[in-house]
Design a protein around this motif. Structure first.
Motif: not given
Length: 382
Positions: A48-49, A51-52, A54, A217, A219
């Motif tokens: 997920a990290y 794909k975003a 970040r 999380q 970024d």
């Protein structure tokens, strides 16, 4: 008759030998984890990290995602992993320097010899002695290999991944260097650690650039550590003032962790910070050419980012200092060979000079052949 002694298996003896070697080498904590112990949540969170986006420009994270998700992809023969931690807690509050804008803030981990060199040498010694004793193959890793060190450390029981995404220990707070030894020997695994962050938000709330979209999380694109170390382009304007005088890394989220109080009690001075890297003066750093930069940061992780990226960071800090005595030192960098440095010098001068004095300098923009530097001149006050 005395009770018979409990039988100790060969695997238990080997584990005891390995842990004793780790303690003798100066590690504060060492525990065993199975290579398949990483929960499915960790690789899912990594996916997920990525794909975003970040991870920013750290393309190597995406290229090695499969190996990160499972240590057995990196080395199929691994049967046990020794996770080790070394406390590097600072002697003083590392945030005090933020109140001295004429000084530079260098992250605690970079104020002494590069920990990759320190720890890897120790790991090789431990692994070599264990291989001789066990007759098993070994591999050692320190941060640079595609391994999910923090999830493995959590499952080994060294600590847990806190809301700032770094490992937190009940004994050593947020100040642990990590390393690992992979082996083909099958050793008894230790129990994992639970999350003890509770309702605390100290690490999230102190972040100068709001780099945490949510607890647990990060970024990286907004993180000062990423921006000052990994990011190779000009620092985005939205983060420059928030950087303050941080020229290499950022310790804010680590330093405010309440568990650090135990680190100060347990710490032994294995890694002593260099006095000249604790709070160096911006004026001195502004005068570094490439040779002087390499000499000053010899053996330090700071050296890896190179003089030009480093000077970019120093000039941003200078622009935030409000110290007009540094104007001439900044002005000298308008003629630097690297546009990254020239652009940062333009921004620093736009902050230090009053508008009238700065506008008088803007004729230099006409002679500038780099687009990014011309944009800096264009964004500065008219």
């Amino acid at each position: 008759m005395p009770a018979p002694r409990p039988t100790v298996s060969k695997a238990e003896r080997l584990k005891a030998f390995l842990l004793q070697e780790a303690r003798s080498a100066g590690f504060d904590v060492a525990r065993i984890v199975a290579p398949d112990a990483i929960s499915q949540h960790a690789p899912e969170a990594l996916e997920a990290y990525l794909k975003a986006g970040r991870h920013g420009t750290m393309d190597w994270m995406e290229e090695t995602r499969a190996r990160r998700a499972d240590p057995r992809v990196l080395w199929p023969d691994v049967r046990s992993i020794l996770m080790l931690g070394m406390n590097y807690g600072p002697e003083d509050d590392p945030l005090q320097v933020l109140d001295r804008p004429d000084r530079a803030a260098i992250s605690v981990y970079a104020r002494h010899r590069d920990y990759h060199d320190v720890i890897k040498g120790k790991l090789k010694g431990i692994a070599g002695r264990f291989a001789s004793r066990a007759g098993s193959d070994v591999k050692v890793f320190v941060d640079t290999a595609p391994i999910m060190e923090k999830p493995l450390a959590e499952r080994a029981g060294l600590g847990w991944q806190g809301k700032h995404t770094n490992l937190v220990s009940r004994e050593f707070g947020s100040w642990l260097f990590l390393g690992s030894i992979f082996t083909t020997a099958t050793l008894p695994a230790d129990a994992g650690e639970d999350d003890h962050c509770g309702s605390c938000r100290a690490c999230l709330d102190i972040c100068p650039t709001d780099a945490f979209p949510a607890p647990y999380q990060l970024d990286a694109r907004r993180c000062i550590s990423y921006l000052t170390i990994e990011h190779k382009e000009p620092i985005p304007h939205e983060f420059r003032i928030a950087m303050g005088n941080r020229i290499y890394g950022c310790d804010d989220c680590l330093a405010v962790c309440p568990w650090n109080k135990f680190a100060s009690l347990a710490r032994e001075a294995k890694l002593k910070a260099r006095d000249d890297l604790k709070e160096p003066a911006l004026e001195e750093l502004l005068g570094l050419d490439d040779a002087a930069f390499r000499a000053l940061f010899s053996g330090s992780p700071v050296k890896r980012i190179g003089r030009d990226r480093f000077m970019r960071n120093v000039l941003i800090a200078t622009g935030n200092s409000g110290d007009r005595s540094l104007v001439e030192a900044c002005r000298a960098h308008l003629g630097d060979a690297n546009p990254l440095v020239r652009g940062a010098a333009v921004w620093a001068l736009s902050r230090l000079l009053d508008q009238t004095d700065f506008v008088r300098m803007k004729d230099r923009a006409a002679a500038e052949d780099d687009r990014s530097v011309r944009e800096e001149w264009g964004l500065a006050p008219q």
